[in-house]
Scaffold this motif. Structure first.
Motif, PDB file in Angstrom:
ATOM      1  N   LEU A  34       9.264   0.340  54.245  1.00  0.00           N
ATOM      2  CA  LEU A  34       9.617   1.561  53.530  1.00  0.00           C
ATOM      3  C   LEU A  34      10.948   2.117  54.032  1.00  0.00           C
ATOM      4  CD1 LEU A  34       8.630   3.668  51.443  1.00  0.00           C
ATOM      5  CD2 LEU A  34       7.484   4.854  53.332  1.00  0.00           C
ATOM      6  N   GLN A  35      11.889   2.299  53.112  1.00  0.00           N
ATOM      7  CA  GLN A  35      13.218   2.796  53.463  1.00  0.00           C
ATOM      8  C   GLN A  35      13.422   4.265  53.104  1.00  0.00           C
ATOM      9  OE1 GLN A  35      15.446   0.844  55.158  1.00  0.00           O
ATOM     10  NE2 GLN A  35      13.777  -0.658  55.176  1.00  0.00           N
ATOM     11  N   TRP A  36      12.658   4.793  52.152  1.00  0.00           N
ATOM     12  CA  TRP A  36      12.783   6.204  51.769  1.00  0.00           C
ATOM     13  C   TRP A  36      11.459   6.679  51.197  1.00  0.00           C
ATOM     14  CZ3 TRP A  36      13.564   8.376  46.496  1.00  0.00           C
ATOM     15  CH2 TRP A  36      13.840   9.751  46.506  1.00  0.00           C
ATOM     16  N   SER A  37      11.086   7.886  51.554  1.00  0.00           N
ATOM     17  CA  SER A  37       9.882   8.515  51.029  1.00  0.00           C
ATOM     18  C   SER A  37      10.215   9.946  50.651  1.00  0.00           C
ATOM     19  CB  SER A  37       8.768   8.487  52.090  1.00  0.00           C
ATOM     20  OG  SER A  37       7.703   9.364  51.750  1.00  0.00           O
ATOM     21  N   GLU A  38       9.627  10.407  49.524  1.00  0.00           N
ATOM     22  CA  GLU A  38       9.853  11.787  49.080  1.00  0.00           C
ATOM     23  C   GLU A  38       8.684  12.199  48.207  1.00  0.00           C
ATOM     24  OE1 GLU A  38      10.758  15.285  47.102  1.00  0.00           O
ATOM     25  OE2 GLU A  38      10.597  13.408  45.963  1.00  0.00           O
ATOM     26  N   GLY A  39       8.112  13.396  48.447  1.00  0.00           N
ATOM     27  CA  GLY A  39       6.947  13.792  47.676  1.00  0.00           C
ATOM     28  C   GLY A  39       6.897  15.242  47.280  1.00  0.00           C
ATOM     29  N   PHE A  40       8.000  15.962  47.429  1.00  0.00           N
ATOM     30  CA  PHE A  40       7.984  17.390  47.125  1.00  0.00           C
ATOM     31  C   PHE A  40       8.199  17.652  45.640  1.00  0.00           C
ATOM     32  CE2 PHE A  40       9.936  21.630  46.797  1.00  0.00           C
ATOM     33  CZ  PHE A  40       8.975  22.397  47.453  1.00  0.00           C
ATOM     34  N   PHE A  41       9.097  16.899  44.997  1.00  0.00           N
ATOM     35  CA  PHE A  41       9.496  17.164  43.619  1.00  0.00           C
ATOM     36  C   PHE A  41       8.799  16.222  42.636  1.00  0.00           C
ATOM     37  CE2 PHE A  41      13.243  18.712  46.001  1.00  0.00           C
ATOM     38  CZ  PHE A  41      13.358  19.981  45.466  1.00  0.00           C
ATOM     39  N   HIS A  59      22.598   9.343  52.645  1.00  0.00           N
ATOM     40  CA  HIS A  59      22.407  10.764  52.332  1.00  0.00           C
ATOM     41  C   HIS A  59      21.457  10.924  51.156  1.00  0.00           C
ATOM     42  CE1 HIS A  59      23.274  15.002  51.844  1.00  0.00           C
ATOM     43  NE2 HIS A  59      23.580  14.805  50.577  1.00  0.00           N
ATOM     44  N   VAL A  60      20.418  11.745  51.324  1.00  0.00           N
ATOM     45  CA  VAL A  60      19.507  12.133  50.253  1.00  0.00           C
ATOM     46  C   VAL A  60      19.304  13.640  50.319  1.00  0.00           C
ATOM     47  CG1 VAL A  60      18.305   9.908  50.185  1.00  0.00           C
ATOM     48  CG2 VAL A  60      17.478  11.718  51.709  1.00  0.00           C
ATOM     49  N   LEU A  61      18.909  14.229  49.199  1.00  0.00           N
ATOM     50  CA  LEU A  61      18.719  15.682  49.142  1.00  0.00           C
ATOM     51  C   LEU A  61      17.281  16.101  49.414  1.00  0.00           C
ATOM     52  CD1 LEU A  61      20.949  16.662  46.080  1.00  0.00           C
ATOM     53  CD2 LEU A  61      21.528  16.638  48.517  1.00  0.00           C
ATOM     54  N   SER A  62      16.384  15.153  49.526  1.00  0.00           N
ATOM     55  CA  SER A  62      14.993  15.454  49.820  1.00  0.00           C
ATOM     56  C   SER A  62      14.339  14.212  50.373  1.00  0.00           C
ATOM     57  CB  SER A  62      14.257  15.929  48.561  1.00  0.00           C
ATOM     58  OG  SER A  62      12.897  16.240  48.849  1.00  0.00           O
ATOM     59  N   GLY A  63      13.264  14.390  51.133  1.00  0.00           N
ATOM     60  CA  GLY A  63      12.570  13.249  51.687  1.00  0.00           C
ATOM     61  C   GLY A  63      13.213  12.757  52.967  1.00  0.00           C
ATOM     62  N   ALA A  64      12.867  11.524  53.390  1.00  0.00           N
ATOM     63  CA  ALA A  64      13.333  10.967  54.653  1.00  0.00           C
ATOM     64  C   ALA A  64      13.770   9.523  54.483  1.00  0.00           C
ATOM     65  CB  ALA A  64      12.220  11.052  55.697  1.00  0.00           C
ATOM     66  N   LEU A  65      14.939   9.183  55.043  1.00  0.00           N
ATOM     67  CA  LEU A  65      15.442   7.820  55.109  1.00  0.00           C
ATOM     68  C   LEU A  65      15.057   7.195  56.443  1.00  0.00           C
ATOM     69  CD1 LEU A  65      19.070   8.244  53.713  1.00  0.00           C
ATOM     70  CD2 LEU A  65      17.271   6.855  52.671  1.00  0.00           C
ATOM     71  N   LYS A  66      14.770   5.883  56.436  1.00  0.00           N
ATOM     72  CA  LYS A  66      14.440   5.207  57.684  1.00  0.00           C
ATOM     73  C   LYS A  66      15.572   5.317  58.698  1.00  0.00           C
ATOM     74  CE  LYS A  66      11.894   1.525  57.605  1.00  0.00           C
ATOM     75  NZ  LYS A  66      10.741   1.981  58.448  1.00  0.00           N
ATOM     76  N   ASN A  86       8.669  16.373  56.531  1.00  0.00           N
ATOM     77  CA  ASN A  86       8.049  15.855  57.746  1.00  0.00           C
ATOM     78  C   ASN A  86       7.005  14.789  57.433  1.00  0.00           C
ATOM     79  OD1 ASN A  86       9.575  17.527  59.386  1.00  0.00           O
ATOM     80  ND2 ASN A  86       8.023  19.160  59.434  1.00  0.00           N
ATOM     81  N   THR A  87       6.237  14.989  56.376  1.00  0.00           N
ATOM     82  CA  THR A  87       5.265  13.982  55.955  1.00  0.00           C
ATOM     83  C   THR A  87       5.963  12.683  55.585  1.00  0.00           C
ATOM     84  OG1 THR A  87       3.760  15.698  55.153  1.00  0.00           O
ATOM     85  CG2 THR A  87       3.405  13.463  54.340  1.00  0.00           C
ATOM     86  N   SER A  88       7.070  12.789  54.847  1.00  0.00           N
ATOM     87  CA  SER A  88       7.851  11.600  54.496  1.00  0.00           C
ATOM     88  C   SER A  88       8.343  10.876  55.737  1.00  0.00           C
ATOM     89  CB  SER A  88       9.049  11.999  53.620  1.00  0.00           C
ATOM     90  OG  SER A  88       8.632  12.402  52.340  1.00  0.00           O
ATOM     91  N   SER A  89       8.779  11.619  56.752  1.00  0.00           N
ATOM     92  CA  SER A  89       9.273  11.011  57.992  1.00  0.00           C
ATOM     93  C   SER A  89       8.190  10.175  58.662  1.00  0.00           C
ATOM     94  CB  SER A  89       9.761  12.099  58.949  1.00  0.00           C
ATOM     95  OG  SER A  89      10.837  12.822  58.390  1.00  0.00           O
ATOM     96  N   ILE A  90       6.955  10.669  58.628  1.00  0.00           N
ATOM     97  CA  ILE A  90       5.844   9.933  59.230  1.00  0.00           C
ATOM     98  C   ILE A  90       5.604   8.633  58.477  1.00  0.00           C
ATOM     99  CG2 ILE A  90       3.358   9.995  59.665  1.00  0.00           C
ATOM    100  CD1 ILE A  90       3.679  13.058  60.053  1.00  0.00           C
ATOM    101  N   PHE A  91       5.596   8.685  57.163  1.00  0.00           N
ATOM    102  CA  PHE A  91       5.388   7.482  56.363  1.00  0.00           C
ATOM    103  C   PHE A  91       6.476   6.441  56.633  1.00  0.00           C
ATOM    104  CE2 PHE A  91       2.738  10.147  53.448  1.00  0.00           C
ATOM    105  CZ  PHE A  91       1.603   9.356  53.480  1.00  0.00           C
ATOM    106  N   VAL A  92       7.722   6.882  56.644  1.00  0.00           N
ATOM    107  CA  VAL A  92       8.829   5.951  56.858  1.00  0.00           C
ATOM    108  C   VAL A  92       8.771   5.332  58.253  1.00  0.00           C
ATOM    109  CG1 VAL A  92      11.337   5.789  57.064  1.00  0.00           C
ATOM    110  CG2 VAL A  92      10.324   7.045  55.152  1.00  0.00           C
TER     111      VAL A  92
END
Length: 606
Positions: free
Chosen positions: A534-541, A594-601, A522-528
């Motif tokens: 920004l086209q993709w954000s991910e911060g869990f791993f 398709h990504v396994l984590s984070g958010a795509l624009k 959800n945090t990544s979705s806000i950033f994107v």
């Protein structure tokens, strides 16, 4: 009493014999070009060290007339005053990847087309009586490099001395190599050739004029890109995964190779750092050594050459700039405020000196506030300027890079005399030059992110760089970034290139949840949603990414480690991005949709 037959020292004729072997070890040099030999932060006077080694010792005070030459193995003259001694009671290649988390004895870096730098550390072992050499006795290390693992026919070899002055580190530059070629190398104890380090693997890069389609034998050239390691927050599983499970030809580290902080380890990690927040040269040496005790970092260093960006900030001091850091400067109050009790300049010199000793990087220029950026030309496939801080408000003179770095970069070229010379080109000039010589890709390694979101404090500086790329039709620019401890992929403004920013090897971000996967997404979705580029954000791993380049396309694959609280190789690819040459933006659908984590624009509802 000093006995006439001493098993721990070999003798060689002539004091001057030791000077070339000391000079062979680049660790004795200043980290900087053309700097005077002043203090521990600059070059060591190898002539003085050699003289120190030949000064009268306890043995020399015994009347030499009663002795014969025969009882002294390796002693080739009866002139005791000219004898130069080396330690012969054994050495430990302390970074050899042996049991008990010993460290990697082999490290290679800054690859050119015909030369490369090899590194090791050879600490003298005590005698059976527990004796260690005094400061006057050096250790002699031999090296060889060849195209076969058995090293039966080396293409270069030699010997070098090391001493306590440089923490028993050894840096040698091997020459006469063939471009774009795989090599194997090994170190040994000069006095006992059976004591050897593991065999390491390295390679040279393609010569400048090699056609792009012929670089790396026509196969994709792959970079494994890392940043931000913190010993006490996780095991360095990403290094081992990259070495074992990818086809990386070169490892690139974008800063924070070590971290100066001394925070407690995370629960269940079980590996706290030694010492305090770093201040003295011994502090920095100890921290570098402890980081290299990680077995996966050891293996990665034995597997491929490294290009390291030094420094981000944690190699020296947190949030450092030319006049200080977040907890120290050179004022009375600033020195006492530092947890280490050191002034900033003292910390800076100590950190730079230790980094120079422990890392296989070439000398840099201190004339412009420790100029540290440098470039690598890999055939006509790509140009890789590294150590350029391009996360560079509207004030035209405001520049995080500084005017000279914005205009001046560091370009090593091969002269007709077969000796590397250095010329200074601006970042912009370097990009121009790479276009004029026909390089397909321009890959810029940065300490921090350079997309619009991260540049807002230095908009004028950012715009000058982007304007230059756009107005001069310099395409296929790829920026690699670290520092933020999270993954970010962006199309740069004005459609002039792309940026790939990677998460930390173990360092964690402040704004992503590390325990709730959905909250991190959800945090990544806000950033994107809030950032246009920004086209993709991910911060869990935690993890790394690879960049595979061909003349027609590049592919960036992001890898994540499931768990860094213990040593394991449980990693997986979470996203892959394609850029076609000439497009200057990510291929659509981004990441194949398709990504396994984070958010795509493309998946975020505005």
């Amino acid at each position: 009493m000093w006995r006439p037959i001493v098993p721990l020292i070999f003798f060689f004729a002539g004091a001057s014999a030791g000077i070339p072997k000391l000079d062979k070890n680049l660790a004795f040099r200043s980290p900087f070009f053309d700097e005077p030999q002043v203090g521990p932060s600059f070059a060591h006077d190898t002539a003085a060290i050699s003289r120190r080694n030949t000064q009268p010792t306890r043995r020399d005070t015994v009347d030499a007339a009663q002795f014969k030459d025969e009882p002294y193995p390796g002693f080739f003259t009866s002139d005791f005053s000219n004898a130069i001694s080396i330690w012969s009671s054994g050495v430990n290649f302390t970074h050899s990847g042996r049991a008990f988390l010993q460290l990697n004895s082999e490290f290679e870096g800054d690859p050119f087309d015909t030369t490369i730098i090899l590194w090791t550390r050879a600490e003298p072992l005590p005698t059976n009586a527990g004796q260690l050499p005094d400061q006057s006795v050096p250790v002699c290390v031999s090296f060889k490099i060849g195209t076969t693992r058995d090293l039966g026919n080396p293409v270069d070899s030699g010997e070098a001395f090391t001493t306590y002055d440089v923490d028993f580190t050894v840096k040698v530059e091997v020459t006469g190599l063939k471009p774009d070629t795989m090599y194997f190398f090994q170190f040994a104890d000069c006095t006992n050739p059976t004591v050897v380090s593991p065999v390491g693997t390295t390679r040279t890069v393609a010569s400048v004029d090699t056609p792009a389609e012929h670089v790396n034998g026509g196969k994709p050239l792959t970079l494994a890109v890392f940043s931000c390691s913190q010993f006490q927050t996780g095991w360095f599983n990403a290094y081992g995964f990259a070495a074992h499970n990818t086809t990386a030809d070169i490892f690139v580290h974008l800063g924070d190779y070590v971290n100066i902080k001394s925070l407690s380890s995370l629960p269940c990690i079980g590996r706290a750092v030694l010492g305090r927040e770093l201040a003295t040269i011994q502090d920095y040496r100890q921290r570098l050594g402890q980081y290299r005790s990680d077995p996966d970092l050891q293996f990665a260093h034995q597997s491929a050459p490294w290009i390291t960006v030094w420094w981000d900030d944690h190699e020296v001091a947190n949030n450092g700039w030319k006049a200080g850091s977040s907890d120290s400067n050179d004022t009375t109050a600033g020195c006492t405020f530092s947890p280490s009790g050191a002034c900033f300049t003292d910390r800076k010199f100590a950190g730079v000196r230790a980094y120079h000793e422990w890392m296989p990087i070439r000398q840099v220029d201190a004339g412009d506030q420790f100029r540290i950026w440098r470039n690598f030309q890999i055939g006509k496939l790509l140009l890789t300027p590294v150590s350029v801080v391009v996360s560079l408000a509207d004030e035209p003179r405001r520049s995080l890079m500084g005017s000279n770095q914005e205009k001046c970069a560091f370009l090593p070229i091969l002269s007709h005399s077969k000796v590397y010379k250095l010329i200074y080109l601006g970042l912009m000039d370097t990009l121009d030059q790479s276009k004029s010589r026909g390089a397909v890709w321009r890959v810029v390694g940065c300490v921090t992110s350079s997309s619009r979101d991260a540049w807002d404090g230095y908009r004028a500086n950012r715009n000058r760089v982007l304007d230059h790329l756009y107005n001069n039709h310099i395409d296929n620019t790829v920026i690699l970034a670290g520092d933020s401890h999270a993954n970010w992929v962006s199309d740069l403004a004005r459609a002039i290139g792309v940026e790939f920013a990677g998460t930390g090897t173990t360092s964690t971000p402040d704004f992503f949840s590390q325990t709730d996967f959905n909250q991190a997404v959800n945090t990544s979705s806000i950033f994107v949603k809030d950032n246009v580029d920004l086209q993709w954000s991910e911060g869990f791993f935690r993890g790394f990414f690879t960049l595979s380049l061909t003349p027609t396309s590049l592919n960036a694959t992001y890898y994540s480690m499931r768990n860094v609280t213990f040593r394991n190789s449980d990693g997986f690819a979470i996203a892959s991005f394609l850029v076609n040459a000439g497009d200057n933006h990510l291929a659509r659908p981004v990441a194949g949709g398709h990504v396994l984590s984070g958010a795509l624009k493309s998946q975020v509802v505005n």
